[in-house]
Design a protein around this motif. Structure first.
Motif, PDB file in Angstrom:
ATOM      1  N   GLU A 136       0.814  -1.371  -0.034  1.00 38.64           N
ATOM      2  CA  GLU A 136       0.089  -0.058   0.115  1.00 38.64           C
ATOM      3  C   GLU A 136       0.825   1.231  -0.193  1.00 38.64           C
ATOM      4  O   GLU A 136       0.594   2.364  -0.678  1.00 38.64           O
ATOM      5  CB  GLU A 136      -0.834  -0.049   1.287  1.00 38.64           C
ATOM      6  N   HIS A 139       1.687   2.110  -3.524  1.00 41.93           N
ATOM      7  CA  HIS A 139       0.688   2.844  -4.324  1.00 41.93           C
ATOM      8  C   HIS A 139       0.794   4.274  -4.027  1.00 41.93           C
ATOM      9  O   HIS A 139       0.749   5.122  -4.873  1.00 41.93           O
ATOM     10  CB  HIS A 139      -0.754   2.299  -3.890  1.00 41.93           C
ATOM     11  N   HIS A 144      -0.224   6.168  -7.387  1.00 44.60           N
ATOM     12  CA  HIS A 144      -1.235   5.420  -8.361  1.00 44.60           C
ATOM     13  C   HIS A 144      -2.484   6.287  -8.301  1.00 44.60           C
ATOM     14  O   HIS A 144      -3.329   6.504  -9.446  1.00 44.60           O
ATOM     15  CB  HIS A 144      -1.098   4.090  -7.939  1.00 44.60           C
ATOM     16  N   ASP A 196      -0.771  -1.180 -11.809  1.00 40.86           N
ATOM     17  CA  ASP A 196      -0.497  -0.581 -10.835  1.00 40.86           C
ATOM     18  C   ASP A 196      -0.160  -1.387  -9.697  1.00 40.86           C
ATOM     19  O   ASP A 196       0.947  -1.345  -8.749  1.00 40.86           O
ATOM     20  CB  ASP A 196      -1.601   0.638 -10.249  1.00 40.86           C
ATOM     21  N   GLU A 197      -0.970  -2.420  -9.342  1.00 39.20           N
ATOM     22  CA  GLU A 197      -0.996  -3.623  -8.599  1.00 39.20           C
ATOM     23  C   GLU A 197       0.399  -4.368  -8.688  1.00 39.20           C
ATOM     24  O   GLU A 197       1.134  -4.457  -7.594  1.00 39.20           O
ATOM     25  CB  GLU A 197      -2.074  -4.624  -8.617  1.00 39.20           C
ATOM     26  N   SER A 200       3.113  -1.983  -7.405  1.00 37.20           N
ATOM     27  CA  SER A 200       3.192  -1.977  -5.902  1.00 37.20           C
ATOM     28  C   SER A 200       3.864  -3.261  -5.276  1.00 37.20           C
ATOM     29  O   SER A 200       4.523  -3.229  -4.344  1.00 37.20           O
ATOM     30  CB  SER A 200       1.847  -1.725  -5.392  1.00 37.20           C
TER      31      SER A 200
END
Length: 270
Positions: A136, A139, A144, A196-197, A200
């Motif tokens: 997290e 991110h 993001h 994005d995931e 991260s």
């Protein structure tokens, strides 16, 4: 004549939207990547702080277990203070949500990070919790949310331009063209979400390892998430917001190998 005017207006709206989006480019100091955002870091922080109470309320508010909440804050702060995350301007804070059923964790723009009690009780080690929080944090530092907001605005503007060009009040069937345009825009943004995931996950490997945690714990987190889903995918992976946890494992293993080509150091917290 009316159709020509609508078409010209649509072209102008689309052109202005595209130029504005492509010109809002800057280099992310943490990742080194060029990205398009249309808000400042200060605006991100303010937005996250403003949204935090409402987001917490959706999950039953903050958990009353102060000991567990303080543990999350301590681990999260370690990930910030011992790594280069401390050099970013974001104001990180870590929260435990009361929801015992939902398995989730998320970050708001600017550094407000949440994990549900439903996910926390499934985690088996401090290293796994660090992996979730590190993801997290990734991110946030990769901006993001700001990217997604810029892309969503572009999609909304282009969809509006398509609606202007195709909608005919005397022909209700023309509405389907705008609906298709909106659907395509949604799918495009979902694919950005998957990227994005994965980014991260890679950043979490760097952050957790630098803070003294074993990044391999993230692989076990993927197993836990897969078990929590009950093996259900809800349709093809292409139509899901998040990547298949099983597919993320290979990316995490690759990121660990890239970050530690000589092997992981000893003494990492599991």
């Amino acid at each position: 004549m009316r159709a020509i005017i609508k078409f010209i207006i649509a072209i102008l709206v689309a052109a202005v939207s595209l130029v504005t989006y492509w010109c809002s480019s800057e280099t992310n100091e943490f990742t080194g990547e060029e990205q398009r955002v249309d808000m400042t870091v200060e605006q991100e922080i303010a937005l996250g702080l403003q949204a935090a109470p409402q987001m917490a309320e959706q999950y039953g508010g903050l958990h009353p277990d102060q000991e567990a909440a303080q543990e999350i804050k301590a681990i999260g702060q370690r990930l910030v203070d011992i790594t280069r995350v401390k050099d970013t301007p974001y104001q990180f804070d870590f929260h435990l949500l009361a929801d015992e059923q939902t398995v989730n964790a998320f970050a708001l723009p600017g550094g407000q990070i949440f994990i549900t009690a439903g996910l926390l009780k499934r985690l088996e080690s401090e290293g796994q919790l660090a992996g979730v929080l590190g993801h997290e944090i990734g991110h946030v530092v990769a901006r993001h949310s700001a990217q997604q907001l810029a892309k969503a605005k572009l999609t909304q503007d282009l969809t509006g331009a398509a609606a202007i060009a195709t909608y005919d009040p005397e022909n209700p069937a023309s509405r389907s063209g705008a609906a298709v345009a909106a659907m395509i825009g949604q799918l495009v943004n979902m694919s950005y979400g998957r990227d994005d995931e994965l980014e991260s996950d890679k950043l979490a490997v760097q952050i957790t390892g630098a803070a003294g945690y074993d990044p391999r714990a993230m692989i076990e987190v993927m197993r836990i998430l897969e078990e929590a889903s009950g093996g259900s995918r809800g349709g093809p992976e292409f139509l899901q917001t998040h990547p298949n946890p099983g597919n993320r494992v290979a990316r995490i293993e690759s990121a660990i190998q890239e970050e530690y080509p000589e092997g992981l150091p000893e003494g990492l917290i599991q």
